[in-house]
Design a protein around this motif. Sequence first.
Motif, PDB file in Angstrom:
ATOM      1  N   GLY A   1     -12.577   5.252   5.390  1.00  0.00           N
ATOM      2  CA  GLY A   1     -11.189   4.473   6.389  1.00  0.00           C
ATOM      3  C   GLY A   1     -10.338   4.541   6.322  1.00  0.00           C
ATOM      4  O   GLY A   1      -9.596   4.152   6.631  1.00  0.00           O
ATOM      5  N   MET A   2     -10.091   5.533   5.383  1.00  0.00           N
ATOM      6  CA  MET A   2      -8.627   6.200   5.316  1.00  0.00           C
ATOM      7  C   MET A   2      -8.184   7.253   4.511  1.00  0.00           C
ATOM      8  O   MET A   2      -9.720   7.736   4.402  1.00  0.00           O
ATOM      9  CB  MET A   2      -8.132   4.832   4.006  1.00  0.00           C
ATOM     10  CG  MET A   2      -8.003   3.761   3.959  1.00  0.00           C
ATOM     11  SD  MET A   2      -7.190   2.970   2.201  1.00  0.00           S
ATOM     12  CE  MET A   2      -6.825   1.004   2.751  1.00  0.00           C
ATOM     13  N   ASP A   3      -7.596   7.752   5.556  1.00  0.00           N
ATOM     14  CA  ASP A   3      -6.930   9.600   5.629  1.00  0.00           C
ATOM     15  C   ASP A   3      -6.606  10.025   3.943  1.00  0.00           C
ATOM     16  O   ASP A   3      -5.896   9.807   3.555  1.00  0.00           O
ATOM     17  CB  ASP A   3      -5.750   9.583   6.564  1.00  0.00           C
ATOM     18  CG  ASP A   3      -6.484  10.932   6.269  1.00  0.00           C
ATOM     19  OD1 ASP A   3      -6.137  12.323   5.441  1.00  0.00           O
ATOM     20  OD2 ASP A   3      -5.080  11.827   7.004  1.00  0.00           O
ATOM     21  N   THR A   4      -7.872   9.998   3.184  1.00  0.00           N
ATOM     22  CA  THR A   4      -7.625  10.073   1.690  1.00  0.00           C
ATOM     23  C   THR A   4      -6.683  11.533   1.734  1.00  0.00           C
ATOM     24  O   THR A   4      -6.114  11.285   0.238  1.00  0.00           O
ATOM     25  CB  THR A   4      -9.549  10.087   1.614  1.00  0.00           C
ATOM     26  OG1 THR A   4      -9.864  11.149   1.767  1.00  0.00           O
ATOM     27  CG2 THR A   4      -9.605   8.886   1.716  1.00  0.00           C
ATOM     28  N   GLU A   5      -7.387  13.235   2.542  1.00  0.00           N
ATOM     29  CA  GLU A   5      -6.787  13.768   2.090  1.00  0.00           C
ATOM     30  C   GLU A   5      -4.828  13.771   2.079  1.00  0.00           C
ATOM     31  O   GLU A   5      -4.348  13.960   1.415  1.00  0.00           O
ATOM     32  CB  GLU A   5      -6.984  15.019   3.249  1.00  0.00           C
ATOM     33  CG  GLU A   5      -6.015  16.269   3.286  1.00  0.00           C
ATOM     34  CD  GLU A   5      -7.107  16.735   3.971  1.00  0.00           C
ATOM     35  OE1 GLU A   5      -6.720  18.709   3.856  1.00  0.00           O
ATOM     36  OE2 GLU A   5      -7.801  16.836   4.853  1.00  0.00           O
ATOM     37  N   ALA A   6      -4.611  12.975   3.028  1.00  0.00           N
ATOM     38  CA  ALA A   6      -3.516  12.615   3.289  1.00  0.00           C
ATOM     39  C   ALA A   6      -2.257  12.336   1.807  1.00  0.00           C
ATOM     40  O   ALA A   6      -1.552  11.977   1.655  1.00  0.00           O
ATOM     41  CB  ALA A   6      -2.998  12.134   4.536  1.00  0.00           C
ATOM     42  N   MET A   7      -3.394  10.730   1.784  1.00  0.00           N
ATOM     43  CA  MET A   7      -3.036  10.244   0.920  1.00  0.00           C
ATOM     44  C   MET A   7      -3.423  10.517  -0.514  1.00  0.00           C
ATOM     45  O   MET A   7      -1.882  10.064  -1.850  1.00  0.00           O
ATOM     46  CB  MET A   7      -3.826   8.980   0.554  1.00  0.00           C
ATOM     47  CG  MET A   7      -3.558   7.618   1.736  1.00  0.00           C
ATOM     48  SD  MET A   7      -4.628   6.502   1.371  1.00  0.00           S
ATOM     49  CE  MET A   7      -5.922   6.917   1.457  1.00  0.00           C
ATOM     50  N   GLY A   8      -3.855  11.561  -0.527  1.00  0.00           N
ATOM     51  CA  GLY A   8      -3.830  12.304  -1.924  1.00  0.00           C
ATOM     52  C   GLY A   8      -4.708  10.872  -2.913  1.00  0.00           C
ATOM     53  O   GLY A   8      -5.318  11.801  -4.282  1.00  0.00           O
ATOM     54  N   VAL A   9      -5.198  10.868  -3.322  1.00  0.00           N
ATOM     55  CA  VAL A   9      -6.316   9.733  -3.699  1.00  0.00           C
ATOM     56  C   VAL A   9      -7.582   9.777  -3.095  1.00  0.00           C
ATOM     57  O   VAL A   9      -7.965   9.625  -1.713  1.00  0.00           O
ATOM     58  CB  VAL A   9      -5.909   8.062  -3.612  1.00  0.00           C
ATOM     59  CG1 VAL A   9      -6.145   7.472  -4.689  1.00  0.00           C
ATOM     60  CG2 VAL A   9      -4.126   8.400  -4.588  1.00  0.00           C
TER      61      VAL A   9
ATOM     62  N   GLY B   1       1.183  -8.743  -5.240  1.00  0.00           N
ATOM     63  CA  GLY B   1       2.122  -7.360  -4.794  1.00  0.00           C
ATOM     64  C   GLY B   1       2.682  -6.888  -3.391  1.00  0.00           C
ATOM     65  O   GLY B   1       3.201  -6.833  -3.298  1.00  0.00           O
ATOM     66  N   LEU B   2       1.532  -6.590  -2.605  1.00  0.00           N
ATOM     67  CA  LEU B   2       1.745  -6.477  -1.423  1.00  0.00           C
ATOM     68  C   LEU B   2       1.152  -7.675  -0.319  1.00  0.00           C
ATOM     69  O   LEU B   2       1.355  -6.433   0.622  1.00  0.00           O
ATOM     70  CB  LEU B   2       0.617  -5.251  -1.446  1.00  0.00           C
ATOM     71  CG  LEU B   2       0.792  -4.331  -2.896  1.00  0.00           C
ATOM     72  CD1 LEU B   2      -0.557  -3.511  -2.311  1.00  0.00           C
ATOM     73  CD2 LEU B   2       1.735  -2.842  -2.295  1.00  0.00           C
ATOM     74  N   ARG B   3       0.613  -8.383  -1.061  1.00  0.00           N
ATOM     75  CA  ARG B   3       0.309  -9.374   0.697  1.00  0.00           C
ATOM     76  C   ARG B   3      -0.623  -9.667   1.346  1.00  0.00           C
ATOM     77  O   ARG B   3      -1.197  -8.042   1.174  1.00  0.00           O
ATOM     78  CB  ARG B   3       1.608 -10.238   0.949  1.00  0.00           C
ATOM     79  CG  ARG B   3       2.963 -11.199  -0.241  1.00  0.00           C
ATOM     80  CD  ARG B   3       3.334 -11.483   0.090  1.00  0.00           C
ATOM     81  NE  ARG B   3       4.714 -10.271   0.466  1.00  0.00           N
ATOM     82  CZ  ARG B   3       5.914 -11.668   1.175  1.00  0.00           C
ATOM     83  NH1 ARG B   3       6.073 -12.702   1.864  1.00  0.00           N
ATOM     84  NH2 ARG B   3       6.836 -10.385   1.970  1.00  0.00           N
ATOM     85  N   GLU B   4      -0.327  -8.788   2.820  1.00  0.00           N
ATOM     86  CA  GLU B   4      -1.338  -8.234   4.078  1.00  0.00           C
ATOM     87  C   GLU B   4      -0.721  -7.330   3.794  1.00  0.00           C
ATOM     88  O   GLU B   4      -0.786  -7.119   5.613  1.00  0.00           O
ATOM     89  CB  GLU B   4      -1.445  -9.556   4.457  1.00  0.00           C
ATOM     90  CG  GLU B   4      -2.415 -10.694   4.447  1.00  0.00           C
ATOM     91  CD  GLU B   4      -3.883 -10.296   4.480  1.00  0.00           C
ATOM     92  OE1 GLU B   4      -4.346  -8.771   5.171  1.00  0.00           O
ATOM     93  OE2 GLU B   4      -4.393 -10.703   4.170  1.00  0.00           O
ATOM     94  N   LEU B   5       0.088  -6.037   3.465  1.00  0.00           N
ATOM     95  CA  LEU B   5       1.023  -4.995   4.156  1.00  0.00           C
ATOM     96  C   LEU B   5      -0.541  -4.533   4.214  1.00  0.00           C
ATOM     97  O   LEU B   5      -0.064  -3.725   5.100  1.00  0.00           O
ATOM     98  CB  LEU B   5       1.281  -4.356   1.986  1.00  0.00           C
ATOM     99  CG  LEU B   5       1.632  -2.984   3.157  1.00  0.00           C
ATOM    100  CD1 LEU B   5       2.796  -3.271   4.028  1.00  0.00           C
ATOM    101  CD2 LEU B   5       1.914  -2.789   1.275  1.00  0.00           C
TER     102      LEU B   5
ATOM    103  N   THR C   1      -3.981  -0.647   0.500  1.00  0.00           N
ATOM    104  CA  THR C   1      -3.514  -0.515   1.626  1.00  0.00           C
ATOM    105  C   THR C   1      -3.185   1.006   1.282  1.00  0.00           C
ATOM    106  O   THR C   1      -2.910   1.841   0.128  1.00  0.00           O
ATOM    107  CB  THR C   1      -1.725  -0.648   1.382  1.00  0.00           C
ATOM    108  OG1 THR C   1      -1.147  -0.528   0.637  1.00  0.00           O
ATOM    109  CG2 THR C   1      -2.089  -2.667   1.461  1.00  0.00           C
ATOM    110  N   GLU C   2      -2.932   1.552   2.425  1.00  0.00           N
ATOM    111  CA  GLU C   2      -2.465   3.204   2.261  1.00  0.00           C
ATOM    112  C   GLU C   2      -0.639   3.503   1.906  1.00  0.00           C
ATOM    113  O   GLU C   2      -1.047   4.675   1.086  1.00  0.00           O
ATOM    114  CB  GLU C   2      -2.612   3.696   4.070  1.00  0.00           C
ATOM    115  CG  GLU C   2      -3.591   4.250   4.312  1.00  0.00           C
ATOM    116  CD  GLU C   2      -4.416   4.367   5.823  1.00  0.00           C
ATOM    117  OE1 GLU C   2      -4.746   5.145   6.146  1.00  0.00           O
ATOM    118  OE2 GLU C   2      -3.799   3.240   6.871  1.00  0.00           O
ATOM    119  N   SER C   3       0.152   2.559   2.033  1.00  0.00           N
ATOM    120  CA  SER C   3       1.281   2.745   1.463  1.00  0.00           C
ATOM    121  C   SER C   3       0.376   2.965  -0.341  1.00  0.00           C
ATOM    122  O   SER C   3       1.930   4.235  -0.445  1.00  0.00           O
ATOM    123  CB  SER C   3       2.606   1.601   2.258  1.00  0.00           C
ATOM    124  OG  SER C   3       2.365   1.484   3.278  1.00  0.00           O
TER     125      SER C   3
END
Length: 375
Positions: free
Chosen positions: A45-53, A98-102, A174-176
């Motif tokens: 459910g995340m763009d792993t290529e863009a994130m690098g993870v 650390g990130l709350r509901e980011l 989180t993606e961030s």
Amino acid sequence: MHAPPSETGTSAAVTGAAMTTCFGDTDRTVDALLAGESGVAPLRGMDTEAMGVVYGYPIADGDESQSRASGWLTGVIRDATAGLELDGRRVAVVVGSGLRELRSLERWHRDGAAFGVRQLHFDEAVRAALPGVAEVLTVSNACSASGYALAVGMDLLSADEADVVVAAGTDSRTESMLTMIGKIGDELTAAVEPFDVDRTGVLLGEGAAAVVIEREARTPLGWIRSVGLTCDAHHETAPDQAGVVGAMRDAHERAGVTPADIGLVVAHGTGTALNDPTEAGALTETFGTSRPQITAIKGATGHTSGGASLMNTIVALTAMRTGTIPAVTGLRTPIEQAAGLNLVVGDAAPTTATLAQVDAFGFGGVNAVTVVEVA
């Protein structure tokens, strides 16, 4: 009633505890740790290529709704307080994150999903479990957040501002944050390997934890003897050994113990280039010739950020109560700086420890070290 064991009079009785991780609830998590399991899995459910993870330690519950961190928080608070008599008592809740509901904020920005600013504070999530709670406080102290929440809770009890305090921590991936991790890593990390010479970096886990503390109790699970804190502000991200040692010594002094009294350490153990040698050096400096057994759980659960400190606290209490310490998942060959440490490697190990130290260190040098004693 049993009186607190600390000579300083600042101890608190642990009367309830619960956590949820990538493995499931408290019992399932403990079983997985003892079996040496790893919860690492491909991220969905995340763009792993863009994130690098590509990998993480996600909670695979099929629920991609908003406010997942809040949902886990509600669940662990409900479980930790189950069976406790709270009517007519002043109950405060302190939540560390650390990130709350980011993640919910990211989805609002990307998809227009409904989101209210009040959800960042967790008041609604707490009151869903404890409608009559007197006060809800939120602290955001990076990866030591729930350790700081526990320290605030101890102060509330000491100042007679509450009869019961629930200290909790929660975070979701989180993606961030994942993108930041992906941009600074030299290579792809496939698993967290604390204190290992071949470690490649950290991966995020998910989940929440809660611990109920009171000034006294008839049948406590254990005692929080102290929480030692430092905020060394050494660097935005790099840890400082002097600041870490300062938190350890502060915790020992507040608890009225010496390093030789500590039989178990649940280390922060992030598997990163800087944290592991710094923490190993701090442990060596603090403990000297003492050789407490040392474990770490992030190789199994990932880095759960806001929940990490209290998860480690629950693991420490459970290990001392059952007499068995889980090994450091992902550790095969210790780094040079840890060569003199008594790391639990390979299989779970028996223990007679009754006093443990729990480490938690965050960006910016916000360090929290807890001393916990089994009942």
